[in-house]
Scaffold this motif. Structure first.
Motif, mmCIF file in Angstrom:
data_model
loop_
_atom_site.group_PDB
_atom_site.id
_atom_site.type_symbol
_atom_site.label_atom_id
_atom_site.label_comp_id
_atom_site.label_asym_id
_atom_site.label_seq_id
_atom_site.Cartn_x
_atom_site.Cartn_y
_atom_site.Cartn_z
ATOM 1 N N GLY A 48 6.113 2.414 9.720
ATOM 2 C CA GLY A 48 4.779 1.834 9.774
ATOM 3 C C GLY A 48 3.883 3.012 8.933
ATOM 4 O O GLY A 48 4.392 3.728 8.126
ATOM 5 N N MET A 49 2.445 2.892 8.784
ATOM 6 C CA MET A 49 1.373 3.680 8.548
ATOM 7 C C MET A 49 1.586 5.217 9.033
ATOM 8 O O MET A 49 1.384 6.061 8.296
ATOM 9 C CB MET A 49 0.220 3.204 8.709
ATOM 10 C CG MET A 49 -0.659 3.558 9.969
ATOM 11 S SD MET A 49 -2.581 3.588 9.434
ATOM 12 C CE MET A 49 -2.971 2.271 10.226
ATOM 13 N N THR A 50 2.449 5.576 10.119
ATOM 14 C CA THR A 50 2.733 6.762 10.460
ATOM 15 C C THR A 50 3.703 7.552 9.348
ATOM 16 O O THR A 50 3.673 8.748 9.328
ATOM 17 C CB THR A 50 3.370 6.866 11.902
ATOM 18 O OG1 THR A 50 4.688 6.323 11.846
ATOM 19 C CG2 THR A 50 2.312 6.217 12.762
ATOM 20 N N LYS A 103 -4.409 9.119 -3.543
ATOM 21 C CA LYS A 103 -3.652 8.019 -4.170
ATOM 22 C C LYS A 103 -4.126 6.851 -3.491
ATOM 23 O O LYS A 103 -4.287 5.620 -4.418
ATOM 24 C CB LYS A 103 -2.195 8.149 -4.052
ATOM 25 C CG LYS A 103 -1.549 9.284 -4.649
ATOM 26 C CD LYS A 103 0.093 9.118 -4.310
ATOM 27 C CE LYS A 103 0.549 10.387 -4.898
ATOM 28 N NZ LYS A 103 2.060 10.544 -4.597
ATOM 29 N N GLU A 104 -4.526 6.549 -2.308
ATOM 30 C CA GLU A 104 -4.973 5.601 -1.889
ATOM 31 C C GLU A 104 -6.349 5.098 -2.353
ATOM 32 O O GLU A 104 -6.479 3.658 -2.636
ATOM 33 C CB GLU A 104 -5.103 5.490 -0.206
ATOM 34 C CG GLU A 104 -5.183 4.219 0.430
ATOM 35 C CD GLU A 104 -5.286 4.403 1.910
ATOM 36 O OE1 GLU A 104 -5.627 3.478 2.726
ATOM 37 O OE2 GLU A 104 -4.836 5.410 2.336
ATOM 38 N N THR A 105 -7.024 5.885 -2.466
ATOM 39 C CA THR A 105 -8.558 5.647 -2.939
ATOM 40 C C THR A 105 -8.733 5.627 -4.413
ATOM 41 O O THR A 105 -9.538 4.911 -5.034
ATOM 42 C CB THR A 105 -9.711 6.644 -2.420
ATOM 43 O OG1 THR A 105 -9.318 8.008 -2.750
ATOM 44 C CG2 THR A 105 -9.774 6.654 -0.991
ATOM 45 N N ALA A 127 1.118 -1.304 0.040
ATOM 46 C CA ALA A 127 0.028 -0.140 -0.177
ATOM 47 C C ALA A 127 0.914 1.145 0.053
ATOM 48 O O ALA A 127 0.422 2.140 -0.671
ATOM 49 C CB ALA A 127 -0.994 0.025 1.106
ATOM 50 N N ALA A 128 2.156 1.249 0.678
ATOM 51 C CA ALA A 128 2.870 2.315 0.869
ATOM 52 C C ALA A 128 3.598 2.674 -0.431
ATOM 53 O O ALA A 128 3.601 3.818 -1.035
ATOM 54 C CB ALA A 128 4.065 2.253 1.756
ATOM 55 N N VAL A 129 3.657 1.501 -1.130
ATOM 56 C CA VAL A 129 4.352 1.753 -2.484
ATOM 57 C C VAL A 129 3.525 2.417 -3.446
ATOM 58 O O VAL A 129 3.730 3.293 -4.412
ATOM 59 C CB VAL A 129 5.056 0.370 -3.228
ATOM 60 C CG1 VAL A 129 5.245 0.659 -4.402
ATOM 61 C CG2 VAL A 129 6.078 -0.026 -2.338
ATOM 62 N N ARG A 170 9.005 8.400 -4.555
ATOM 63 C CA ARG A 170 10.250 7.827 -4.088
ATOM 64 C C ARG A 170 10.403 6.354 -4.556
ATOM 65 O O ARG A 170 9.841 5.888 -5.100
ATOM 66 C CB ARG A 170 9.975 7.432 -2.321
ATOM 67 C CG ARG A 170 9.996 8.796 -1.720
ATOM 68 C CD ARG A 170 10.123 8.501 -0.267
ATOM 69 N NE ARG A 170 9.849 9.510 0.669
ATOM 70 C CZ ARG A 170 10.851 10.321 1.103
ATOM 71 N NH1 ARG A 170 11.878 10.315 0.815
ATOM 72 N NH2 ARG A 170 10.242 11.451 1.787
ATOM 73 N N SER A 171 11.740 5.804 -4.384
ATOM 74 C CA SER A 171 11.943 4.566 -4.883
ATOM 75 C C SER A 171 11.318 3.384 -4.200
ATOM 76 O O SER A 171 11.049 3.726 -2.914
ATOM 77 C CB SER A 171 13.553 4.357 -5.054
ATOM 78 O OG SER A 171 13.939 3.991 -3.489
ATOM 79 N N PRO A 172 11.118 2.475 -4.745
ATOM 80 C CA PRO A 172 10.163 1.358 -3.756
ATOM 81 C C PRO A 172 11.122 0.875 -2.931
ATOM 82 O O PRO A 172 10.617 0.643 -1.582
ATOM 83 C CB PRO A 172 9.932 0.212 -4.987
ATOM 84 C CG PRO A 172 10.045 0.940 -6.236
ATOM 85 C CD PRO A 172 10.814 2.121 -6.298
ATOM 86 N N LEU A 173 12.451 1.034 -3.047
ATOM 87 C CA LEU A 173 13.201 0.440 -1.840
ATOM 88 C C LEU A 173 13.113 1.424 -0.529
ATOM 89 O O LEU A 173 13.187 1.106 0.444
ATOM 90 C CB LEU A 173 14.738 0.225 -2.326
ATOM 91 C CG LEU A 173 15.580 -0.041 -1.160
ATOM 92 C CD1 LEU A 173 15.325 -1.612 -0.464
ATOM 93 C CD2 LEU A 173 16.984 -0.208 -1.679
ATOM 94 N N ALA A 174 13.183 2.559 -0.894
ATOM 95 C CA ALA A 174 13.290 3.719 0.150
ATOM 96 C C ALA A 174 11.866 3.660 0.630
ATOM 97 O O ALA A 174 11.743 3.976 2.005
ATOM 98 C CB ALA A 174 13.329 5.145 -0.767
ATOM 99 N N THR A 175 10.702 3.543 -0.199
ATOM 100 C CA THR A 175 9.251 3.514 0.600
ATOM 101 C C THR A 175 9.264 2.342 1.692
ATOM 102 O O THR A 175 8.965 2.318 2.532
ATOM 103 C CB THR A 175 8.326 3.326 -0.707
ATOM 104 O OG1 THR A 175 8.368 4.509 -1.491
ATOM 105 C CG2 THR A 175 7.039 3.104 0.094
ATOM 106 N N ALA A 176 9.801 0.954 1.155
ATOM 107 C CA ALA A 176 9.632 -0.069 1.846
ATOM 108 C C ALA A 176 10.363 0.145 3.107
ATOM 109 O O ALA A 176 9.914 0.088 4.283
ATOM 110 C CB ALA A 176 10.334 -1.405 1.017
#
Length: 97
Positions: free
Chosen positions: A80-82, A93-95, A58-60, A67-73
Motif C-alpha cells: 500500500g502507501m507504506t 513527484k506527487e505534487t 498514484a504509485a505509478v 520501476r516498471s508499472p507492473l513492479a510498482t503495482a
C-alpha cells in the motif's frame, strides 16, 4: 530502509497473513466464528484489496521510470502507501506530476 518504514510495512504484511488465515480456515470448513474476527477479516479485505488497488495509479506516477508499472503495482498491492509514500522523491513527484 529506516526502522520506522520497516515497521510500517509490517502492518500490510500482517493484514495479508490474516486474510490468508481466514480464507484457509473457510476453505477447511472452519470459518472465523467470532463476529469481531469476521468483521476484522472483511475490513482487512476491503483495505488490502480495494484501497491498495485504488493507490496504484498514484504509485505509478510517483515511481515514474524508476520501476516498471507492473513492479510498482505489485509492491503497492503488497504494501500500500507504506511503499510508494516512502520512495525517495515521492513528495516532489506527487505534487508535480
Amino acid at each position: 530502509m529506516t526502522p520506522k518504514t520497516a515497521l510500517l510495512r509490517t502492518i500490510p504484511i500482517l493484514g495479508w497473513l490474516y486474510l490468508a488465515f481466514g480464507a484457509g480456515r473457510a476453505l477447511r470448513g472452519r470459518p472465523l466464528r467470532h463476529p469481531l474476527a469476521r468483521a476484522a477479516w472483511w475490513l482487512d479485505a476491503v483495505l488490502s484489496v480495494v484501497v491498495h488497488a485504488a493507490q496504484v495509479p498514484a504509485a505509478v506516477r510517483v515511481a515514474g521510470g524508476d520501476r516498471s508499472p507492473l513492479a510498482t503495482a505489485l509492491l503497492t498491492m503488497t504494501f500500500g502507501m507504506t511503499w510508494w509514500k516512502t520512495q525517495p522523491g515521492s513528495e516532489t513527484k506527487e505534487t508535480n506530476p
